[in-house]
Design a protein around this motif. Structure first.
Motif, short mmCIF file in Angstrom:
data_model
loop_
_atom_site.label_atom_id
_atom_site.label_comp_id
_atom_site.label_asym_id
_atom_site.label_seq_id
_atom_site.Cartn_x
_atom_site.Cartn_y
_atom_site.Cartn_z
N MET B 1 0.84 -1.18 0.00
CA MET B 1 0.00 0.00 0.00
C MET B 1 0.89 1.25 0.00
O MET B 1 1.78 1.37 0.82
CB MET B 1 -0.85 0.00 1.28
N SER B 2 0.68 2.15 -0.96
CA SER B 2 1.49 3.37 -1.01
C SER B 2 0.68 4.51 -0.44
O SER B 2 -0.19 5.05 -1.08
CB SER B 2 1.88 3.66 -2.45
N ASP B 3 0.98 4.86 0.77
CA ASP B 3 0.21 5.89 1.45
C ASP B 3 0.64 7.27 1.01
O ASP B 3 1.76 7.49 0.58
CB ASP B 3 0.41 5.78 2.96
N ARG B 4 -0.26 8.22 1.18
CA ARG B 4 0.09 9.60 0.88
C ARG B 4 0.77 10.24 2.09
O ARG B 4 1.73 10.97 1.94
CB ARG B 4 -1.16 10.39 0.52
N PHE B 5 0.27 9.97 3.26
CA PHE B 5 0.83 10.57 4.46
C PHE B 5 1.24 9.46 5.43
O PHE B 5 0.59 9.26 6.46
CB PHE B 5 -0.19 11.48 5.14
N PRO B 6 2.32 8.75 5.11
CA PRO B 6 2.66 7.59 5.95
C PRO B 6 2.94 7.97 7.40
O PRO B 6 2.67 7.17 8.30
CB PRO B 6 3.91 7.01 5.27
N ALA B 7 3.45 9.18 7.61
CA ALA B 7 3.76 9.58 8.99
C ALA B 7 2.48 9.67 9.83
O ALA B 7 2.52 9.54 11.05
CB ALA B 7 4.49 10.92 8.99
N ILE B 8 1.37 9.92 9.18
CA ILE B 8 0.10 10.02 9.90
C ILE B 8 -0.66 8.70 9.83
O ILE B 8 -1.16 8.19 10.83
CB ILE B 8 -0.78 11.14 9.31
N THR B 9 -0.72 8.15 8.61
CA THR B 9 -1.58 6.97 8.43
C THR B 9 -1.01 5.72 9.09
O THR B 9 -1.78 4.90 9.59
CB THR B 9 -1.81 6.70 6.94
N ALA B 10 0.32 5.59 9.09
CA ALA B 10 0.89 4.36 9.66
C ALA B 10 0.56 4.22 11.15
O ALA B 10 0.04 3.17 11.57
CB ALA B 10 2.40 4.32 9.41
N PRO B 11 0.84 5.25 11.97
CA PRO B 11 0.46 5.09 13.39
C PRO B 11 -1.05 5.00 13.59
O PRO B 11 -1.51 4.24 14.46
CB PRO B 11 1.02 6.35 14.07
N LEU B 12 -1.79 5.71 12.76
CA LEU B 12 -3.25 5.65 12.88
C LEU B 12 -3.75 4.24 12.57
O LEU B 12 -4.60 3.69 13.27
CB LEU B 12 -3.86 6.67 11.90
#
Lengths: 167, 529
Positions: B1-12
């Motif tokens: 999965m290629s996230d746009r905001f990994p810094a936010i989405t990963a911990p979320l």
């Protein structure tokens, strides 16, 4: 996988969510106004005098106009700015110049303001200039009131009823 | 999965995964509130509608009638209308909570952009309409909270150059308010939720089989919680509104009115700019860079016989059938709408031509996803099998959106990555076991009822358990297949399952087809070799 009978865990989960919803549905209490204060609310919607006075058309001028456009007076559209002041115990708390609304500056001027004052006895004075005069005011009203905590004193304006209305 | 905001989405996402895992210890997947937020939201919506209809019977439309009628319901009829009022209040709060958690979860899973833009965009007006409906509801009670809400709302609206006369002047003093205002508000309070329902219908248009009906367990659990909350802490009014006084202290419903202190205290220009900017960002989010363009599934007419299995299994209504265009003797052919396709590959997993046994021709199924073709999965499977050493061997087909199955790879364990567990045609399990590429197969996917592509796990289970076409062939003993829906945080669980599965396979001995178990001498395989 849990069985459908994992009721205690489910009950705890629903209880936590219900407690969360129940608490934030009405808590914490929000204090809009400090307990010892009262509020003065000033609302005004009023059109000032026209910048150029109306002029009565002569009979010749009227005759030149198409019959459907004949009217007795020729008036400019633009209105003057209003000058408004509100003071409490002699101290001005609001002074403003209110431009007329509308693209042609022919609409009413308006303002809507709220002020907090300590509860207690106060002398409140409101003044408005809506004419072309450069000094003084056309409407003035003074009220000596004993404002209770959280009381809302509304100051409205209606020229037909004599100007400022304290409610 | 290629996230746009990994810094936010990963911990979320990690938070959601842990919460899902925690709740899954107590709830079966169909009952788990976190995995059924849409259904839960609809449950609350219908509770709101039903209780609202009941309350409307007793509601008086007018400055004095409104408060008096609500007080009558709350005090004199506490056991019926009062309870209904509490249902109405708390179901509304529950709806907002379900909606906001759903929004955050979809954001964390990156499920709002690309071809999913439609669901993302149509969710925005739903959010707004629910808030307008909720705020107008607080207004109707005409208590001190209603007074606060009415004044702050109208003052905020008056910052816009829309009204000739400031709307807030209607709440200047007790004699300035008219009954007509309540007629308008009740109209808004009824009309807006109906409009929201229409937009919700639009919101669900691009997914198939949306879960809008909660399971019985979820209904009972959430319903009991609502009843308990309504009895323990019933919704009550906060004193009759009095425009001669300031509602100095009010118990805000922070779910609906959390922004009100900001609207009241910050400059109107700032709050409106902020609100419009937020709205634009949320509405434009599906198209903000980096754009994600999945290569849509493609139909190969030479291999498509129009069986409709792909149509039936597609979770996003991306495939339709149309009359045959190539003259072959079949009624219909599948057509993919690239604007709907997320390239999950579940259609390829459903296609009966996706069989790795095919050798006479190239392995081109009737429908496939170019980025991860069935042929490439077969090639990976064979390469992994060739790598496995002697002993008990396990082949894992792992969804790349679930846990890191790569950690399980060893001399005895092969791992083949898939875009979704539903992408795996059951014929691959047959292929691996019957061709002795491994002694058993594990299919690893997202947690139960939490498939990133909505239906992958469910269809895989049904296919392997022979309830749904294409079914796993009978000759493959079920003991040699293991489904592990451990989710994204379940790496340790998967490793433990692999270990236990390998031990079980060892005890089973070499594979023998179910139907031919007595004819051991004719069976090919490592034990006979």
């Amino acid at each position: 996988m849990p069985s459908a009978l994992s009721l205690p865990g489910q009950a705890v989960a629903f209880a936590v969510v219900a407690a969360f919803v129940g608490y934030f549905a009405a808590h914490p209490v929000y204090h809009q106004v400090p307990e010892g204060d009262a509020q003065i609310k000033l609302a005004l919607l009023h059109g000032g005098a026209r910048v150029v006075d109306c002029r009565r058309l002569t009979a010749e001028e009227l005759a030149k106009l198409p019959t459907t456009e004949r009217r007795p007076n020729d008036c400019s559209r633009e209105r003057v700015q209003l000058v408004i002041e509100l003071s409490v115990d002699g101290r001005p708390i609001y002074e403003d110049v209110l431009p007329p609304t509308g693209l042609s500056r022919d609409g009413a001027s308006k303002t809507y303001r709220k002020f907090l004052v300590p509860a207690g006895r106060h002398v409140i004075e409101a003044r408005l200039r809506d004419s072309k005069r450069s000094v003084g005011f056309d409407y003035e009203k003074r009220l000596e009131a004993d404002l209770k905590p959280w009381q809302n004193l509304a100051i409205d304006f209606n020229a037909e009823q004599g100007g400022f209305l304290f409610r | 999965m290629s996230d746009r905001f990994p810094a936010i989405t990963a911990p979320l996402r990690a938070i959601f995964d842990e919460a899902e895992r925690g709740l899954s210890k107590a709830f079966p997947p169909q009952w788990n509130p976190l995995l059924n937020l849409g259904a839960l939201g609809f449950f609350f919506y219908w509770i709101i509608v039903a209780s609202g209809v009941y309350l409307f019977v007793f509601f008086g439309t007018g400055v004095n009638k409104a408060f008096d009628s609500v007080e009558y319901m709350t005090r004199d009829q506490w056991y019926a209308a009062g309870l209904m009022r509490s249902f109405h209040r708390y179901a509304s709060d529950g709806l907002v909570v379900a909606m906001l958690v759903h929004l955050l979860r979809e954001f964390s899973l990156d499920r709002y952009r690309g071809v999913r833009w439609f669901s993302g965009l149509t969710g925005v007006p739903v959010l707004m309409l629910v808030y307008v409906a909720g705020v107008s509801g607080y207004w109707l009670v005409w208590d001190k909270l209603a007074q606060y809400v009415a004044i702050v709302t109208t003052e905020w609206l008056d910052h816009l150059p829309l009204f000739g006369q400031p709307v807030a002047r209607n709440f200047l003093s007790p004699d300035s308010l008219e009954d007509r205002f309540f007629t308008l508000m009740i109209f808004i309070h009824i009309a807006i939720p109906l409009i929201a329902l229409i937009v919700l219908w639009l919101h669900l248009q691009r997914i198939s089989r949306p879960r809008i009906n909660p399971s019985r367990g979820l209904v009972i659990g959430a319903g009991l919680a609502l009843i308990a909350l309504s009895i323990v802490d019933p919704a009550v009014s906060q004193g009759r509104a009095n425009l001669a006084e300031v509602p100095g202290a009010v118990g805000l419903d922070w779910f609906y009115l959390g922004a009100y202190p900001l609207l009241e205290n910050l400059p109107g220009r700032a709050t409106w700019s902020c609100a419009v900017a937020m709205l634009l960002v949320v509405a434009a989010a599906p198209w903000l860079p980096p754009l994600r363009r999945a290569v849509a599934a493609k139909v190969d007419l030479a291999n498509c016989n129009g069986c409709t299995r792909c149509v039936s299994d597609c979770p996003y209504n991306a495939i339709t059938m149309r009359p045959r265009s190539d003259g072959r003797p079949f009624e219909a052919e599948a057509v993919v709408d690239p604007g709907y396709c997320v390239a999950c590959g579940i259609c390829a997993g459903a296609c009966p031509t996706s069989t790795p046994f095919r050798r006479m021709s190239d392995l081109v199924p009737g429908i496939d996803v170019p980025d991860r073709s069935i042929a490439s999965i077969r090639a990976d499977t064979e390469r992994e099998a060739a790598r496995l050493a002697e002993g008990t061997r396990v082949m894992i087909f792992a969804c790349m959106n679930a846990c890191a199955a790569e950690a399980c790879r060893s001399d005895a364990v092969g791992v083949v990555s898939l875009s979704c567990s539903g992408k795996l045609p059951p014929a691959f399990i047959d292929y691996v076991v019957s061709r002795d590429l491994a002694d058993g197969v594990i299919v690893a996917g997202c947690a139960d009822n939490s498939c990133l592509n909505r239906r992958g796990g469910a269809w895989t289970t049904d296919r392997v358990e022979r309830r749904r076409d294409p079914r796993l062939r009978e000759r493959i003993p079920t003991e040699r297949v293991k489904l592990v829906f451990a989710g994204r945080r379940g790496a340790a669980h998967l490793q433990a399952e692999v270990k236990a599965f390998a031990a079980r396979l060892e005890s089973l001995g070499p594979y023998r087809p179910v139907r031919d178990r007595k004819i051991t001498s004719s069976q090919p395989g490592r034990a006979d070799a």
